[in-house]
Design a protein around this motif. Structure first.
Motif, PDB file in Angstrom:
ATOM      1  N   ARG A   6      25.363  26.924  29.001  1.00 47.30           N
ATOM      2  CA  ARG A   6      25.465  28.385  28.960  1.00 47.30           C
ATOM      3  C   ARG A   6      24.831  28.992  30.207  1.00 47.30           C
ATOM      4  NH1 ARG A   6      24.375  33.021  25.512  1.00 47.30           N
ATOM      5  NH2 ARG A   6      25.644  34.509  26.647  1.00 47.30           N
ATOM      6  N   GLN A   8      24.514  27.598  33.061  1.00 51.15           N
ATOM      7  CA  GLN A   8      25.376  27.318  34.208  1.00 51.15           C
ATOM      8  C   GLN A   8      26.528  28.318  34.296  1.00 51.15           C
ATOM      9  OE1 GLN A   8      24.537  25.283  36.488  1.00 51.15           O
ATOM     10  NE2 GLN A   8      22.784  24.492  35.346  1.00 51.15           N
ATOM     11  N   PHE A   9      27.075  28.622  33.140  1.00 51.17           N
ATOM     12  CA  PHE A   9      28.157  29.604  33.121  1.00 51.17           C
ATOM     13  C   PHE A   9      27.641  30.973  33.572  1.00 51.17           C
ATOM     14  CE2 PHE A   9      30.692  26.701  30.400  1.00 51.17           C
ATOM     15  CZ  PHE A   9      31.909  26.850  31.037  1.00 51.17           C
ATOM     16  N   ARG A  11      25.234  31.517  35.584  1.00 50.61           N
ATOM     17  CA  ARG A  11      25.034  31.476  37.028  1.00 50.61           C
ATOM     18  C   ARG A  11      26.374  31.515  37.767  1.00 50.61           C
ATOM     19  NH1 ARG A  11      20.830  26.888  37.667  1.00 50.61           N
ATOM     20  NH2 ARG A  11      20.367  27.572  35.555  1.00 50.61           N
ATOM     21  N   ALA A  12      27.394  30.964  37.138  1.00 51.32           N
ATOM     22  CA  ALA A  12      28.710  30.916  37.778  1.00 51.32           C
ATOM     23  C   ALA A  12      29.288  32.308  38.007  1.00 51.32           C
ATOM     24  CB  ALA A  12      29.677  30.084  36.936  1.00 51.32           C
TER      25      ALA A  12
ATOM     26  N   TYR B  51      37.214  36.041  35.159  1.00 55.09           N
ATOM     27  CA  TYR B  51      36.896  35.353  36.414  1.00 55.09           C
ATOM     28  C   TYR B  51      36.744  33.842  36.192  1.00 55.09           C
ATOM     29  CZ  TYR B  51      34.071  33.485  40.211  1.00 55.09           C
ATOM     30  OH  TYR B  51      33.604  32.702  41.230  1.00 55.09           O
ATOM     31  N   LEU B  52      36.068  33.477  35.123  1.00 54.91           N
ATOM     32  CA  LEU B  52      35.913  32.049  34.838  1.00 54.91           C
ATOM     33  C   LEU B  52      37.274  31.396  34.598  1.00 54.91           C
ATOM     34  CD1 LEU B  52      32.762  32.137  32.524  1.00 54.91           C
ATOM     35  CD2 LEU B  52      32.884  31.293  34.882  1.00 54.91           C
ATOM     36  N   LEU B 127      26.489  23.865  42.731  1.00 55.60           N
ATOM     37  CA  LEU B 127      26.866  23.665  41.346  1.00 55.60           C
ATOM     38  C   LEU B 127      27.667  24.858  40.835  1.00 55.60           C
ATOM     39  CD1 LEU B 127      26.885  22.133  38.780  1.00 55.60           C
ATOM     40  CD2 LEU B 127      24.668  23.097  38.207  1.00 55.60           C
ATOM     41  N   ARG B 128      27.223  26.064  41.229  1.00 53.78           N
ATOM     42  CA  ARG B 128      27.881  27.255  40.734  1.00 53.78           C
ATOM     43  C   ARG B 128      29.354  27.249  41.124  1.00 53.78           C
ATOM     44  NH1 ARG B 128      25.434  32.309  43.143  1.00 53.78           N
ATOM     45  NH2 ARG B 128      27.150  32.228  44.606  1.00 53.78           N
ATOM     46  N   VAL B 129      29.577  26.971  42.401  1.00 54.98           N
ATOM     47  CA  VAL B 129      30.954  26.913  42.867  1.00 54.98           C
ATOM     48  C   VAL B 129      31.668  25.748  42.193  1.00 54.98           C
ATOM     49  CG1 VAL B 129      32.388  26.476  44.870  1.00 54.98           C
ATOM     50  CG2 VAL B 129      30.447  28.027  45.041  1.00 54.98           C
ATOM     51  N   LEU B 131      31.250  24.347  39.360  1.00 53.51           N
ATOM     52  CA  LEU B 131      31.602  24.542  37.963  1.00 53.51           C
ATOM     53  C   LEU B 131      32.898  25.334  37.838  1.00 53.51           C
ATOM     54  CD1 LEU B 131      30.912  24.290  34.960  1.00 53.51           C
ATOM     55  CD2 LEU B 131      29.609  26.407  35.158  1.00 53.51           C
ATOM     56  N   VAL B 132      32.999  26.436  38.578  1.00 52.48           N
ATOM     57  CA  VAL B 132      34.198  27.260  38.495  1.00 52.48           C
ATOM     58  C   VAL B 132      35.411  26.503  39.026  1.00 52.48           C
ATOM     59  CG1 VAL B 132      35.214  29.464  39.154  1.00 52.48           C
ATOM     60  CG2 VAL B 132      32.773  29.307  38.745  1.00 52.48           C
ATOM     61  N   HIS B 150      31.389  28.202  25.410  1.00 57.05           N
ATOM     62  CA  HIS B 150      30.100  27.984  26.069  1.00 57.05           C
ATOM     63  C   HIS B 150      29.635  29.143  26.938  1.00 57.05           C
ATOM     64  CE1 HIS B 150      30.193  23.925  24.529  1.00 57.05           C
ATOM     65  NE2 HIS B 150      31.438  23.827  24.964  1.00 57.05           N
ATOM     66  N   ALA B 151      30.556  29.876  27.556  1.00 61.72           N
ATOM     67  CA  ALA B 151      30.122  31.036  28.338  1.00 61.72           C
ATOM     68  C   ALA B 151      29.944  32.243  27.424  1.00 61.72           C
ATOM     69  CB  ALA B 151      31.137  31.351  29.438  1.00 61.72           C
ATOM     70  N   PRO B 190      25.563  19.536  33.849  1.00 61.71           N
ATOM     71  CA  PRO B 190      24.286  19.931  33.234  1.00 61.71           C
ATOM     72  C   PRO B 190      24.161  19.479  31.790  1.00 61.71           C
ATOM     73  CG  PRO B 190      25.803  21.780  33.245  1.00 61.71           C
ATOM     74  CD  PRO B 190      26.528  20.630  33.859  1.00 61.71           C
TER      75      PRO B 190
END
Lengths: 206, 192
Positions: A6, A8-9, A11-12, B51-52, B127-129, B131-132, B150-151, B190
């Motif tokens: 969660r 990580q999302f 932060r994304a 966006y995700l 990691l941020r980049v 993941l997307v 999860h988001a 993660p």
């Protein structure tokens, strides 16, 4: 792990550039209004008839989540409030070969206006028959027709259903003249013509 | 039928043709206000979810706006619905799916992960980049399951309702998508 994922999302989406939500709302209202009009252009004319529509409305209101995936026009309260076209009539309102007509009255129609209309209609030689449906009558009919859909019934009060005169014309070619005669009278909202076979109820609506 | 109620008084005093229109306008103003409040409260979260799903902030804004337009068109019907949140996710996801279908094919070209050298690093930027970008390589429905689950932190049952899938199907997709994400991200995943 779930919490970690969660984060990580979260932060994304951390580089969210932002967007003006009020502008988004305004644009959505404009676009949504166009969508509504495209879906409903035929409905206000009084064609909200048929089993398909009834089924659609029941499904639409009791299971709103299912509406978004179907392309069928969802039935709105406004559409459900329109009287149902009689089976013996063409579904679409017509301008020519009109056998029956409905004169819808405005919500603010006064007793004097209603009486004047009634007098004029009763003396009109072009009419073979006429009847009147009050708001209360319309509401009772509405309750019966949508009795399986309590949400819909709850959403409407008698005040919102228009009262109407239902007319049968002596000759089809008289409709335009008839409409011209009455459309400008006080208390008249709209006059809609229908083409019906013999045996249809007066006005061509149920 | 009305003969009994016909009054023999003077001709119509006054025309009030605007009455119906005025009450409609009032209803529209109230509806627009309520709808705008909904957009203000739900807009940011919905746009981030978009966006995700699509990896592009401009497209996300566009998709979100399309979803809001569809909701406005049905507002009278849905406004009192108990689960407007879930409903809005469903509308958004359907808009996303439609958009993906229209440009289907082009999405598979994402095997080459793009670089984002110009993005300001914050936290763990790679990691941020990653993941997307990894999300973008999943099947769109699998991605939707991961994002909603999860988001957005919806329950499996809610995700199933939003996507019109069965609960076991959501669990299966979720497990499969997490495994795939683990493979794509390697050490970055993660899970610990």
């Amino acid at each position: 792990m779930e919490q970690h994922l969660r984060d990580q999302f979260d932060r994304a989406v951390g580089d969210d550039p932002g967007a003006p939500l009020d502008e988004m709302a305004t644009a959505a209202i404009a676009a949504g209004t166009r969508l509504r009009e495209r879906r409903h252009y035929w409905v206000p004319a009084g064609v909200a008839a048929g089993v398909l529509v009834v089924v659609g409305a029941v499904a639409g209101l009791t299971l709103p989540l299912d509406a978004s995936k179907s392309d069928e026009p969802p039935v709105t309260v406004a559409a459900a409030m329109v009287p149902m076209t009689a089976p013996a009539c063409l579904k679409r309102p017509v301008e020519t070969d009109v056998t029956d007509a409905v004169v819808f009255l405005t919500p603010e129609v006064t007793d004097v206006q209603r009486a004047a209309l009634d007098t004029a209609l009763s003396q009109d030689p072009g009419l073979a028959a006429r009847s009147y449906e009050s708001r209360e009558d319309a509401f009772r009919r509405f309750q019966i027709r949508w009795k399986d859909n309590p949400d819909l019934v709850k959403a409407v009060t008698p005040y919102e259903l228009p009262e109407s005169f239902r007319l049968r014309l002596r000759a089809a070619e008289q409709f335009t003249a008839l409409r011209d005669r009455y459309a400008s009278m006080g208390g008249v909202q709209e006059i809609i013509g229908r083409k019906c076979a013999a045996g249809a109820p007066i006005g061509g609506v149920l | 039928m009305t003969d009994s109620r016909v009054a023999t008084s003077a001709p119509p005093v006054q025309e009030i043709r605007s009455g119906w229109g005025a009450s409609r306008r009032r209803a529209k103003a109230a509806r627009d206000e309520e709808f705008t409040a909904f957009v203000m409260s739900a807009g940011t979260r919905l746009r981030r979810t978009a966006y995700l799903m699509c990896r592009d902030w401009h497209l996300a804004e566009d998709l979100t706006q399309q979803a809001f337009a569809k909701m406005y068109a049905a507002w009278n019907r849905i406004r009192t619905g108990a689960n407007l949140e879930a409903y809005s996710r469903r509308v958004l996801m359907n808009v996303v799916f439609d958009q993906q279908r229209r440009r289907s094919g082009s999405e598979l070209v994402l095997a080459d992960l793009p670089d984002h050298p110009d993005r300001a690093p914050a936290g763990t930027p790679e990691l941020r980049v990653a993941l997307v970008d990894a999300l973008a390589q999943l099947a769109v429905k699998d991605r939707a399951v991961l994002v909603l689950r999860h988001a957005e932190d919806h329950s499996v049952e809610t995700v199933a309702t939003i996507l019109g899938l069965s609960v076991p199907a959501v669990k299966m997709r979720n497990a499969r998508a997490l495994t795939r994400l683990r493979t794509l991200l390697g050490d970055d995943f993660p899970d610990r």
